[in-house]
Write a protein that holds these residues in place. Structure first.
Motif, short mmCIF file in Angstrom:
data_model
loop_
_atom_site.label_atom_id
_atom_site.label_comp_id
_atom_site.label_asym_id
_atom_site.label_seq_id
_atom_site.Cartn_x
_atom_site.Cartn_y
_atom_site.Cartn_z
N SER A 186 0.81 -1.22 0.06
CA SER A 186 -0.03 -0.20 -0.01
C SER A 186 0.70 1.22 0.03
CB SER A 186 -1.03 0.03 1.29
OG SER A 186 -1.53 1.21 1.58
N ARG A 187 0.70 2.32 -1.11
CA ARG A 187 1.48 3.40 -1.12
C ARG A 187 1.00 4.20 0.35
NH1 ARG A 187 1.25 5.37 -7.25
NH2 ARG A 187 2.40 3.56 -8.22
N GLU A 188 -0.20 4.32 0.70
CA GLU A 188 -0.58 5.19 1.70
C GLU A 188 0.12 4.54 2.95
OE1 GLU A 188 -4.88 6.18 4.42
OE2 GLU A 188 -4.80 4.76 2.63
N PHE A 189 0.31 3.07 3.26
CA PHE A 189 0.88 2.70 4.53
C PHE A 189 2.39 2.98 4.26
CE2 PHE A 189 3.31 -0.90 6.48
CZ PHE A 189 2.78 -0.66 7.58
N LEU A 190 2.90 3.02 3.13
CA LEU A 190 4.52 3.51 3.00
C LEU A 190 4.78 4.76 3.39
CD1 LEU A 190 5.22 1.74 -0.44
CD2 LEU A 190 5.98 0.87 1.97
N THR A 191 3.76 5.44 3.25
CA THR A 191 3.80 7.04 3.74
C THR A 191 3.49 7.26 5.30
OG1 THR A 191 1.78 7.85 2.89
CG2 THR A 191 3.62 8.00 1.46
N SER A 192 2.93 6.22 5.89
CA SER A 192 2.66 6.24 7.15
C SER A 192 3.77 5.74 8.17
CB SER A 192 1.36 5.44 7.57
OG SER A 192 1.06 5.50 8.82
N TYR A 193 4.71 6.57 8.33
CA TYR A 193 5.98 6.33 8.90
C TYR A 193 5.64 5.92 10.37
CZ TYR A 193 7.89 8.89 5.08
OH TYR A 193 7.96 9.59 3.85
N LYS A 194 4.74 6.20 10.86
CA LYS A 194 4.46 5.74 12.57
C LYS A 194 3.99 4.30 12.48
CE LYS A 194 0.45 6.89 14.08
NZ LYS A 194 -0.68 7.57 14.89
N ASN A 195 3.24 3.76 11.49
CA ASN A 195 2.67 2.47 11.38
C ASN A 195 3.86 1.66 10.89
OD1 ASN A 195 0.11 2.60 12.30
ND2 ASN A 195 -0.41 3.75 10.39
N LEU A 196 4.69 2.11 9.92
CA LEU A 196 6.05 1.49 9.50
C LEU A 196 6.96 1.05 10.44
CD1 LEU A 196 7.02 3.10 5.76
CD2 LEU A 196 6.65 0.80 6.67
N PHE A 197 7.30 2.32 11.34
CA PHE A 197 7.81 2.04 12.48
C PHE A 197 7.49 1.19 13.48
CE2 PHE A 197 9.27 3.62 16.75
CZ PHE A 197 10.78 3.07 16.77
N ALA A 198 6.01 1.01 13.70
CA ALA A 198 5.53 0.26 14.87
C ALA A 198 5.82 -1.29 14.20
CB ALA A 198 4.13 0.51 14.66
N GLY A 199 5.27 -1.61 12.77
CA GLY A 199 5.24 -2.72 12.38
C GLY A 199 6.78 -3.51 12.56
N PHE A 200 7.71 -2.71 11.84
CA PHE A 200 9.04 -3.32 12.12
C PHE A 200 9.61 -3.45 13.32
CE2 PHE A 200 9.74 -1.72 7.55
CZ PHE A 200 10.30 -2.87 6.99
N SER A 201 9.55 -2.57 14.22
CA SER A 201 10.00 -2.59 15.66
C SER A 201 9.28 -3.61 16.48
CB SER A 201 9.80 -1.23 16.16
OG SER A 201 8.73 -0.68 16.47
N ILE A 202 8.07 -3.78 16.38
CA ILE A 202 7.43 -4.66 17.30
C ILE A 202 7.86 -6.10 16.84
CG2 ILE A 202 5.12 -5.60 18.08
CD1 ILE A 202 5.76 -3.13 19.24
N GLY A 203 7.83 -6.25 15.49
CA GLY A 203 8.37 -7.65 14.86
C GLY A 203 9.99 -7.89 15.49
N LEU A 204 10.69 -6.87 15.35
CA LEU A 204 11.94 -7.01 15.80
C LEU A 204 12.20 -7.43 17.20
CD1 LEU A 204 13.81 -4.51 13.69
CD2 LEU A 204 13.92 -6.98 13.38
N LEU A 205 11.14 -6.90 18.11
CA LEU A 205 11.39 -7.30 19.53
C LEU A 205 10.79 -8.51 20.04
CD1 LEU A 205 9.82 -3.62 20.68
CD2 LEU A 205 12.26 -4.72 21.29
N ILE A 206 9.84 -9.07 18.93
CA ILE A 206 9.54 -10.37 19.17
C ILE A 206 10.66 -11.47 18.93
CG2 ILE A 206 8.12 -12.32 18.41
CD1 ILE A 206 6.60 -10.09 19.89
N VAL A 207 11.55 -11.08 18.08
CA VAL A 207 12.84 -11.65 17.60
C VAL A 207 13.94 -11.71 18.72
CG1 VAL A 207 14.84 -12.08 16.19
CG2 VAL A 207 12.35 -11.37 15.10
N ALA A 208 13.73 -10.49 19.29
CA ALA A 208 14.95 -10.25 20.35
C ALA A 208 14.09 -10.86 21.46
CB ALA A 208 14.55 -8.48 20.81
N GLY A 209 12.95 -11.15 21.94
CA GLY A 209 12.30 -11.84 23.20
C GLY A 209 12.89 -13.41 22.97
N TRP A 210 12.86 -13.95 21.67
CA TRP A 210 13.27 -15.48 21.24
C TRP A 210 14.90 -15.34 21.79
CZ3 TRP A 210 9.96 -18.90 21.73
CH2 TRP A 210 8.67 -18.91 20.89
N TYR A 211 15.43 -14.29 21.30
CA TYR A 211 17.06 -14.41 21.71
C TYR A 211 17.47 -14.43 23.06
CZ TYR A 211 22.08 -13.17 21.18
OH TYR A 211 23.29 -13.09 21.00
N ILE A 212 16.48 -13.35 23.78
CA ILE A 212 17.14 -13.38 25.21
C ILE A 212 16.62 -14.45 26.03
CG2 ILE A 212 16.06 -12.12 27.23
CD1 ILE A 212 15.29 -9.81 25.48
#
Length: 379
Positions: A198-224
């Motif tokens: 979605s082009r609209e989503f790609l310009t929604s930096y807040k949602n982009l940041f949320a999606g990437f960061s929450i996903g990475l934090l789940i990965v971090a939890g497994w690593y911990i």
């Protein structure tokens, strides 16, 4: 003072959860809100943020599994004990509950950290109900009415409920590694590409940041828990972020502190609240909010009960199963994810029809017709 392995894992889990809580507050990351935006306004930006988190978590977690950093086979999601009824019913009840309660488990913690006292009530009711379902008065219902119909996949020569394992069992393909990476490509990249299409989503930096960061934090939890917490002499449970059973364990921990031991899940609950609180104070958004009416309070209490019970029998919530569980590519997590979305969407539609002064049963029938699951009723 040198920390024990358990306390070291809890510390790192807490610190990562502080980041989780701050990000979720800042970006308004809310899975219930994502479904609401989609159902009521046809706005899929927050839904895409949730799906992006799922895609990032799948890819990151599966890469760690492939490199031998963690052994996902030790998680609760990939057992051979397939609780199909718990996943389906629990997910549906959780979806209904999070709609009535104004947010899922993680959103309840974030809202409480921001000063919402309604979420404090939901958190306590959710936690008590979850613990009662795990070890208390409601546990016999879980054991004798829900888990009694679980399927033992081991008797069907399937060691776990991973999607790749099921595909290999059905097709007879010998190369398990190829099957697993095909599933990662279809599911992990599928969720990611859907979000980013979605082009609209790609310009929604807040949602982009949320999606990437929450996903990475789940990965971090497994690593911990899987890497930092690996210790043959003082083992800890392999897990990542989830917010139903840990809320119940946190309530119990607060009441029995001198006889209890903190763990990753309990530390995560406190961390999300702390992170949300710190962000709310620094940003000037901290506000005390209370119930507006008796009906508002009743709905939140019922929502807490349904989330506590449903989240335990489904083995997780919108984060615990919807992102963390999905990162393991377990079939049960897929069922739970989509029944949560269905339960929430159906409840929102019923609420909409009841606002038009339709009785409950007619509202339910109209809602099912709206979702193309029943023919439209007559006038």
């Amino acid at each position: 003072m040198e920390l024990s392995n358990v306390h070291n894992v809890a510390l790192w889990g807490f610190l990562a959860a502080v980041v989780f809580g701050a990000i979720a507050n800042k970006t308004n990351f809310c899975t219930m809100g994502a479904v609401s935006d989609w159902v009521n306004m046809d706005d899929k930006n927050r839904l895409r943020a949730w799906f992006l988190a799922i895609g990032v978590a799948i890819i990151g977690t599966q890469l760690m599994q492939a490199r031998g950093v963690v052994d996902l086979g030790q998680s609760i999601y990939l057992t051979a004990n397939f609780g199909w009824l718990g996943h389906a019913l629990g997910g549906f009840l959780f979806g209904v509950g999070m709609t009535l309660g104004g947010g899922c488990g993680q959103r309840t913690l974030v809202r409480f950290g921001g000063g919402n006292l309604k979420s404090l009530v939901v958190m306590l009711v959710l936690g008590i109900t979850a613990y009662m379902t795990l070890r208390g008065l409601i546990a016999p219902v879980r054991i004798n009415a829900i888990e009694v119909v679980n399927l033992d996949l081991a008797t069907r020569n399937m060691p776990d409920q991973g999607i790749a394992t099921l595909i290999q069992s059905l097709t007879g393909v010998a190369d398990m590694k190829a099957v697993r990476w095909a599933v990662v490509a279809v599911v992990g990249l599928g969720f990611t590409l859907y979000a980013l299409a979605s082009r609209e989503f790609l310009t929604s930096y807040k949602n982009l940041f949320a999606g990437f960061s929450i996903g990475l934090l789940i990965v971090a939890g497994w690593y911990i828990t899987g890497r930092l917490g690996f210790d043959e002499f003082e083992p800890v449970r392999l897990e990542s972020y989830t917010f139903v059973a840990p809320v119940g364990e946190s309530v119990n921990y607060l009441m029995t502190y001198t006889g209890s031991t903190i763990n990753f899940g309990i530390a995560a609950v406190f961390g999300v609240i702390a992170g949300s609180f710190l962000y709310a104070v620094v940003s000037g958004t901290f506000r005390i909010e209370t119930f507006s009416s008796r009906e508002d309070m009743v709905n939140h209490v019922i929502g807490g009960v349904l989330m506590g019970f449903g989240g335990v029998i489904a083995l997780g919530c919108t984060i615990g199963q919807g992102v963390t569980g999905m990162s393991t590519l377990a079939l049960g997590s897929v069922i739970t994810l989509f029944t949560i979305i269905f339960g929430a969407a159906l409840t929102m539609k019923v609420q909409g029809h009841m606002m038009d002064e339709q009785p409950f049963w007619r509202s339910l029938r109209l809602s099912l017709a709206d979702m193309k699951l029943l023919p439209a009723p007559g006038p």
